[in-house]
Scaffold this motif. Structure first.
Motif, PDB file in Angstrom:
ATOM      1  N   GLU A   1       0.684  -1.402  -0.098  1.00 36.17           N
ATOM      2  CA  GLU A   1      -0.032   0.031  -0.165  1.00 36.17           C
ATOM      3  C   GLU A   1       0.928   1.287   0.027  1.00 36.17           C
ATOM      4  OE1 GLU A   1      -4.160  -1.094   2.439  1.00 36.17           O
ATOM      5  OE2 GLU A   1      -2.329  -1.062   3.433  1.00 36.17           O
ATOM      6  N   LEU A   2       1.958   1.358   0.789  1.00 34.19           N
ATOM      7  CA  LEU A   2       2.837   2.422   0.656  1.00 34.19           C
ATOM      8  C   LEU A   2       3.549   2.662  -0.619  1.00 34.19           C
ATOM      9  CD1 LEU A   2       4.413   2.279   4.330  1.00 34.19           C
ATOM     10  CD2 LEU A   2       3.072   3.951   3.460  1.00 34.19           C
ATOM     11  N   LYS A   3       4.089   1.635  -1.257  1.00 31.21           N
ATOM     12  CA  LYS A   3       4.713   1.660  -2.549  1.00 31.21           C
ATOM     13  C   LYS A   3       3.841   2.281  -3.723  1.00 31.21           C
ATOM     14  CE  LYS A   3       8.097  -1.724  -1.678  1.00 31.21           C
ATOM     15  NZ  LYS A   3       8.728  -3.302  -1.782  1.00 31.21           N
ATOM     16  N   ALA A   4       2.292   1.909  -3.268  1.00 33.09           N
ATOM     17  CA  ALA A   4       1.321   2.248  -4.636  1.00 33.09           C
ATOM     18  C   ALA A   4       0.917   3.536  -4.089  1.00 33.09           C
ATOM     19  CB  ALA A   4       0.483   1.244  -4.425  1.00 33.09           C
ATOM     20  N   SER A   5       1.576   4.431  -3.005  1.00 31.63           N
ATOM     21  CA  SER A   5       0.666   5.496  -2.851  1.00 31.63           C
ATOM     22  C   SER A   5       1.452   6.704  -3.314  1.00 31.63           C
ATOM     23  CB  SER A   5       0.825   5.819  -1.186  1.00 31.63           C
ATOM     24  OG  SER A   5       0.521   4.775  -0.190  1.00 31.63           O
ATOM     25  N   SER A   6       0.421   7.782  -3.993  1.00 37.09           N
ATOM     26  CA  SER A   6       0.567   8.920  -4.517  1.00 37.09           C
ATOM     27  C   SER A   6       1.029  10.089  -3.551  1.00 37.09           C
ATOM     28  CB  SER A   6      -0.306   9.232  -5.510  1.00 37.09           C
ATOM     29  OG  SER A   6      -1.551   9.612  -4.799  1.00 37.09           O
ATOM     30  N   CYS A   7       1.700  11.030  -4.046  1.00 40.93           N
ATOM     31  CA  CYS A   7       2.022  12.137  -3.053  1.00 40.93           C
ATOM     32  C   CYS A   7       1.271  13.380  -3.425  1.00 40.93           C
ATOM     33  CB  CYS A   7       3.464  12.629  -3.477  1.00 40.93           C
ATOM     34  SG  CYS A   7       4.511  11.385  -2.757  1.00 40.93           S
ATOM     35  N   GLU A   8       0.988  14.213  -2.508  1.00 38.32           N
ATOM     36  CA  GLU A   8       0.072  15.570  -2.738  1.00 38.32           C
ATOM     37  C   GLU A   8       1.049  16.599  -2.151  1.00 38.32           C
ATOM     38  OE1 GLU A   8      -3.564  14.966  -0.826  1.00 38.32           O
ATOM     39  OE2 GLU A   8      -3.790  12.748  -1.682  1.00 38.32           O
ATOM     40  N   ARG A   9       0.358  17.908  -2.613  1.00 37.67           N
ATOM     41  CA  ARG A   9       0.677  19.079  -1.943  1.00 37.67           C
ATOM     42  C   ARG A   9      -0.179  19.783  -0.947  1.00 37.67           C
ATOM     43  NH1 ARG A   9       3.902  22.330  -6.754  1.00 37.67           N
ATOM     44  NH2 ARG A   9       4.338  20.732  -8.300  1.00 37.67           N
ATOM     45  N   LYS A  10       0.524  20.471   0.092  1.00 39.16           N
ATOM     46  CA  LYS A  10      -0.296  21.127   0.927  1.00 39.16           C
ATOM     47  C   LYS A  10       0.456  22.396   1.288  1.00 39.16           C
ATOM     48  CE  LYS A  10      -3.723  20.930   4.815  1.00 39.16           C
ATOM     49  NZ  LYS A  10      -4.987  20.885   3.727  1.00 39.16           N
ATOM     50  N   VAL A  11      -0.201  23.570   1.285  1.00 39.75           N
ATOM     51  CA  VAL A  11       0.295  24.889   1.230  1.00 39.75           C
ATOM     52  C   VAL A  11       0.013  25.537   2.528  1.00 39.75           C
ATOM     53  CG1 VAL A  11       0.621  27.174   0.183  1.00 39.75           C
ATOM     54  CG2 VAL A  11       0.421  25.090  -1.385  1.00 39.75           C
TER      55      VAL A  11
ATOM     56  N   SER B   1      11.690   6.547  -0.124  1.00 33.22           N
ATOM     57  CA  SER B   1      11.761   6.164  -1.340  1.00 33.22           C
ATOM     58  C   SER B   1      10.543   6.519  -2.158  1.00 33.22           C
ATOM     59  CB  SER B   1      11.926   4.872  -1.634  1.00 33.22           C
ATOM     60  OG  SER B   1      10.738   3.971  -1.056  1.00 33.22           O
ATOM     61  N   VAL B   2       9.354   6.579  -1.689  1.00 35.58           N
ATOM     62  CA  VAL B   2       8.219   6.812  -2.336  1.00 35.58           C
ATOM     63  C   VAL B   2       8.252   8.274  -2.661  1.00 35.58           C
ATOM     64  CG1 VAL B   2       5.645   6.776  -2.488  1.00 35.58           C
ATOM     65  CG2 VAL B   2       6.797   4.797  -1.738  1.00 35.58           C
ATOM     66  N   VAL B   3       8.314   9.086  -1.639  1.00 35.00           N
ATOM     67  CA  VAL B   3       8.280  10.403  -1.799  1.00 35.00           C
ATOM     68  C   VAL B   3       9.523  11.178  -2.732  1.00 35.00           C
ATOM     69  CG1 VAL B   3       8.459  12.596  -0.577  1.00 35.00           C
ATOM     70  CG2 VAL B   3       7.242  11.046   0.480  1.00 35.00           C
ATOM     71  N   ASP B   4      10.581  10.709  -2.572  1.00 39.97           N
ATOM     72  CA  ASP B   4      11.670  10.842  -3.414  1.00 39.97           C
ATOM     73  C   ASP B   4      11.315  10.591  -4.893  1.00 39.97           C
ATOM     74  OD1 ASP B   4      13.332  11.781  -1.390  1.00 39.97           O
ATOM     75  OD2 ASP B   4      14.480  10.133  -1.112  1.00 39.97           O
ATOM     76  N   ALA B   5      10.817   9.471  -5.270  1.00 36.64           N
ATOM     77  CA  ALA B   5      10.504   9.288  -6.686  1.00 36.64           C
ATOM     78  C   ALA B   5       9.491  10.059  -7.238  1.00 36.64           C
ATOM     79  CB  ALA B   5       9.898   7.798  -6.693  1.00 36.64           C
ATOM     80  N   GLU B   6       8.434  10.511  -6.558  1.00 34.59           N
ATOM     81  CA  GLU B   6       7.666  11.381  -6.811  1.00 34.59           C
ATOM     82  C   GLU B   6       7.956  12.777  -7.114  1.00 34.59           C
ATOM     83  OE1 GLU B   6       3.745  10.543  -7.432  1.00 34.59           O
ATOM     84  OE2 GLU B   6       4.997   9.012  -8.153  1.00 34.59           O
ATOM     85  N   PHE B   7       8.753  13.145  -5.902  1.00 35.34           N
ATOM     86  CA  PHE B   7       9.412  14.358  -6.011  1.00 35.34           C
ATOM     87  C   PHE B   7      10.436  14.794  -7.106  1.00 35.34           C
ATOM     88  CE2 PHE B   7      12.853  17.536  -4.868  1.00 35.34           C
ATOM     89  CZ  PHE B   7      11.997  18.460  -4.200  1.00 35.34           C
ATOM     90  N   ASP B   8      11.212  13.612  -7.750  1.00 34.85           N
ATOM     91  CA  ASP B   8      11.997  13.942  -8.857  1.00 34.85           C
ATOM     92  C   ASP B   8      10.965  14.239 -10.012  1.00 34.85           C
ATOM     93  OD1 ASP B   8      14.159  13.340  -7.202  1.00 34.85           O
ATOM     94  OD2 ASP B   8      14.337  11.450  -7.722  1.00 34.85           O
ATOM     95  N   LYS B   9       9.864  13.662 -10.231  1.00 32.06           N
ATOM     96  CA  LYS B   9       9.162  13.940 -11.260  1.00 32.06           C
ATOM     97  C   LYS B   9       8.566  15.372 -11.434  1.00 32.06           C
ATOM     98  CE  LYS B   9       7.255   9.306 -11.160  1.00 32.06           C
ATOM     99  NZ  LYS B   9       5.896   8.152 -10.971  1.00 32.06           N
ATOM    100  N   LEU B  10       8.626  15.949 -10.339  1.00 34.89           N
ATOM    101  CA  LEU B  10       8.209  17.584 -10.481  1.00 34.89           C
ATOM    102  C   LEU B  10       9.193  18.304 -11.119  1.00 34.89           C
ATOM    103  CD1 LEU B  10       6.969  17.929  -6.702  1.00 34.89           C
ATOM    104  CD2 LEU B  10       5.667  17.534  -8.692  1.00 34.89           C
ATOM    105  N   ASP B  11      10.364  17.677 -11.174  1.00 34.11           N
ATOM    106  CA  ASP B  11      11.588  18.484 -11.984  1.00 34.11           C
ATOM    107  C   ASP B  11      11.577  20.146 -11.319  1.00 34.11           C
ATOM    108  OD1 ASP B  11      13.631  18.610 -13.653  1.00 34.11           O
ATOM    109  OD2 ASP B  11      12.305  19.086 -15.365  1.00 34.11           O
ATOM    110  N   LEU B  12      11.613  20.384 -10.163  1.00 31.68           N
ATOM    111  CA  LEU B  12      11.624  21.572  -9.718  1.00 31.68           C
ATOM    112  C   LEU B  12      13.293  22.208  -9.739  1.00 31.68           C
ATOM    113  CD1 LEU B  12       9.292  21.438  -6.578  1.00 31.68           C
ATOM    114  CD2 LEU B  12       8.655  22.143  -8.837  1.00 31.68           C
TER     115      LEU B  12
END
Length: 247
Positions: free
Chosen positions: A56-66, A191-202
């Motif tokens: 479940e953790l590996k399949a989770s997506s990330c979100e933003r909150k400001v 690992s999940v957050v880093d992978a999703e963060f890298d996709k943002l290409d900020l």
């Protein structure tokens, strides 16, 4: 990726945070009550994480909150925001809107960024409340008028530095407890957050560290205020309340 968190469990966590926010922020609670509530939310977050499987953790997506500061100038929370993100296993960066106002963007799993936003709100409010009390103290009265801006900044810096150190230490204890349960939650979530963060290409720039003049008396007073705040979450019970302060 599809979000696979149990929606009912996540909704319960968010509802609990909203209830605590209403109690601890809108009604002007003390800083002890605010950070005791934060400790409780950290406990709930750990329980939520431990209820999830590795799949479940590996399949989770990330979100933003400001978190909106609604201020153009640097605020004390700036020196604690990294520790808050670390405490909640998420990433954070700063952005400015068209009006030049700063905001902090938390990025991570849904439950984590919810708690990070709440902690930012709690600590920001607690520092402002303690600074207000410091301004009525005997120590503050000894500062000359032209010294008080430095005293205010020094007190706030001392307080958020103390809180940040405690958040980091508490997080290390929570991680050790989870590891004893046989779950490498931090490594997996990172690992999940880093992978999703890298996709943002900020294109983020590192903030330069600058030296600052401080008043030792005010800085130490702020550090003392931060050191006695009740932010010691435990998986097995309610966090202790600190003793009321004098003065």
């Amino acid at each position: 990726m599809n979000q696979t968190f149990d929606p009912v469990a996540l909704d319960k966590l968010k509802s609990r945070i909203q209830a605590l926010r209403a109690k601890t922020i809108a009604n002007g609670c003390t800083e002890d009550e605010a950070l005791s509530a934060a400790a409780k939310v950290a406990e709930l977050l750990d329980r939520h994480d431990l209820s999830l499987s590795d799949v479940e953790l590996k399949a989770s997506s990330c979100e933003r909150k400001v978190y909106e500061t609604r201020r153009k100038k640097r605020i004390p929370l700036d020196d604690c925001i990294g520790a808050i993100a670390q405490f909640c296993d998420c990433r954070v960066w700063r952005e400015k809107n068209a009006a030049g106002e700063t905001s902090y963007v938390f990025f991570g799993l849904s439950a984590d960024i919810e708690v990070a936003h709440y902690l930012a709100e709690l600590i920001d409010g607690a520092v402002r409340a303690e600074l207000g009390r410091f301004k009525t103290s005997v120590d503050y009265a000894r500062f000359r008028h032209q010294e008080r801006h430095l005293a205010n900044a020094s007190f706030a810096l001392g307080m958020v530095t103390s809180i940040a150190r405690r958040l980091v230490a508490i997080k290390a204890g929570r991680d050790q407890a989870n590891e004893r349960n046989g779950r490498g939650l931090v490594v997996l979530k990172t690992s999940v957050v880093d992978a999703e963060f890298d996709k943002l290409d900020l294109n983020l720039r590192a903030q330069r560290s600058t030296s600052r003049m401080v008043s030792k008396v005010a800085y130490e007073a702020g550090g003392a205020a931060g050191a006695i705040l009740a932010i010691n979450p435990g998986l097995g019970g309610t966090p202790p309340r600190s003793n009321p302060k004098s003065g």
